[in-house]
Scaffold this motif. Structure first.
Motif, PDB file in Angstrom:
ATOM      1  N   UNK A   1       0.823  -1.203   0.000  1.00  0.00           N
ATOM      2  CA  UNK A   1       0.000   0.000   0.000  1.00  0.00           C
ATOM      3  C   UNK A   1       0.857   1.253   0.000  1.00  0.00           C
ATOM      4  N   UNK A   2       1.849   1.289   0.900  1.00  0.00           N
ATOM      5  CA  UNK A   2       2.720   2.466   0.988  1.00  0.00           C
ATOM      6  C   UNK A   2       3.469   2.692  -0.323  1.00  0.00           C
ATOM      7  N   UNK A   3       3.941   1.602  -0.935  1.00  0.00           N
ATOM      8  CA  UNK A   3       4.696   1.725  -2.189  1.00  0.00           C
ATOM      9  C   UNK A   3       3.807   2.251  -3.313  1.00  0.00           C
ATOM     10  N   UNK A   4       2.597   1.713  -3.426  1.00  0.00           N
ATOM     11  CA  UNK A   4       1.690   2.131  -4.506  1.00  0.00           C
ATOM     12  C   UNK A   4       1.232   3.573  -4.351  1.00  0.00           C
ATOM     13  N   UNK A   5       0.916   3.953  -3.112  1.00  0.00           N
ATOM     14  CA  UNK A   5       0.323   5.265  -2.874  1.00  0.00           C
ATOM     15  C   UNK A   5       1.352   6.340  -2.546  1.00  0.00           C
ATOM     16  N   UNK A   6       2.628   5.951  -2.449  1.00  0.00           N
ATOM     17  CA  UNK A   6       3.660   6.925  -2.104  1.00  0.00           C
ATOM     18  C   UNK A   6       3.506   7.452  -0.690  1.00  0.00           C
ATOM     19  N   UNK A   7       3.026   6.591   0.211  1.00  0.00           N
ATOM     20  CA  UNK A   7       2.819   6.984   1.606  1.00  0.00           C
ATOM     21  C   UNK A   7       4.130   6.841   2.359  1.00  0.00           C
ATOM     22  N   UNK A   8       4.501   7.860   3.122  1.00  0.00           N
ATOM     23  CA  UNK A   8       5.810   7.889   3.777  1.00  0.00           C
ATOM     24  C   UNK A   8       5.842   7.066   5.053  1.00  0.00           C
TER      25      UNK A   8
END
Length: 229
Positions: free
Chosen positions: A207-214
């Motif tokens: 999820x973090x990788x796809x959405x660019x979440x830090x």
């Protein structure tokens, strides 16, 4: 250090190298002593202000985590966190402070802090936050998380834009993001979805990788902005 790396370190008997920063010796010294007796943690330095933190990180060899007070003389914890983020991005910062006001929380997280605890936190909470930060995870005190949620909700536009998230998120990844937005830790998410904690971590990483979440705080903001929480 990746989450897997932290697990391998613990499994291999390695130590997480920690710097404790607080301007009050009555807080700093007992905290350093207690953490130094904790399995898997080595306190390599204790600092009374931000300049001492930077000097310790530069001079103490590899450092994994700094446990950072905010209100310190000479250089405060927020500025020291910002400097560490720029000069030593491999070092995770966990804030431990008496201050839980919106300005302090947002300033520290914006500066790069990976965790934020108040001094009401117990030893186990602090150790858990140190280990999570070294593994690339964020840990927020419940009071801090509630204030952050309230701040973001207040600032949320009247009509949230669900399209602010990537279209290729799976239904399960959206579920996980929704539960993060509600303030649930990984264990509670696993129990709610009837999956393992390891599977939750995999979904979070994807999820973090796809959405660019830090980090987790950013995930909370994105979930609320998208109307999921």
């Amino acid at each position: 250090m990746s989450e897997a790396g932290a697990g391998e370190q613990a499994a291999g008997g390695g130590q997480l190298r920690v710097v404790v920063a607080d301007d009050q010796a009555a807080v700093r010294e007992p905290l350093a002593a207690v953490l130094g007796l904790t399995e898997g943690i080595e306190v390599v330095a204790a600092a009374a202000d931000g300049t001492e933190v930077l000097a310790a990180v530069d001079g103490a060899g590899p450092v994994d985590v700094v446990l950072m007070d905010l209100r310190m003389p000479v250089m405060d914890g927020t500025e020291a966190t910002r400097r560490l983020s720029e000069e030593h991005p491999e070092v995770a910062v966990v804030v431990l402070t008496t201050f839980a006001d919106d300005d302090s929380i947002l300033a520290a997280l914006s500066a790069g802090a990976r965790g934020y605890l108040t001094k009401n936190a117990g030893r186990q909470d602090i150790v858990r936050a140190i280990r999570a930060a070294a593994a690339g995870q964020s840990v927020l005190d419940r009071e801090v998380q509630d204030r952050l949620l309230a701040t973001v909700r207040t600032a949320r536009p009247a009509a949230p834009d669900p399209g602010s998230l990537p279209a290729d998120l799976t239904p399960r990844e959206r579920e996980v993001l929704t539960l993060i937005g509600q303030g649930l830790p990984n264990r509670a998410i696993a129990e709610k979805l009837f999956i393992s904690e390891a599977t939750v971590k995999t979904h979070i990483n994807n999820l973090f990788a796809k959405a660019g979440i830090r980090d987790r705080a950013d995930a909370v903001r994105r979930a609320i902005a998208a109307g999921l929480a």
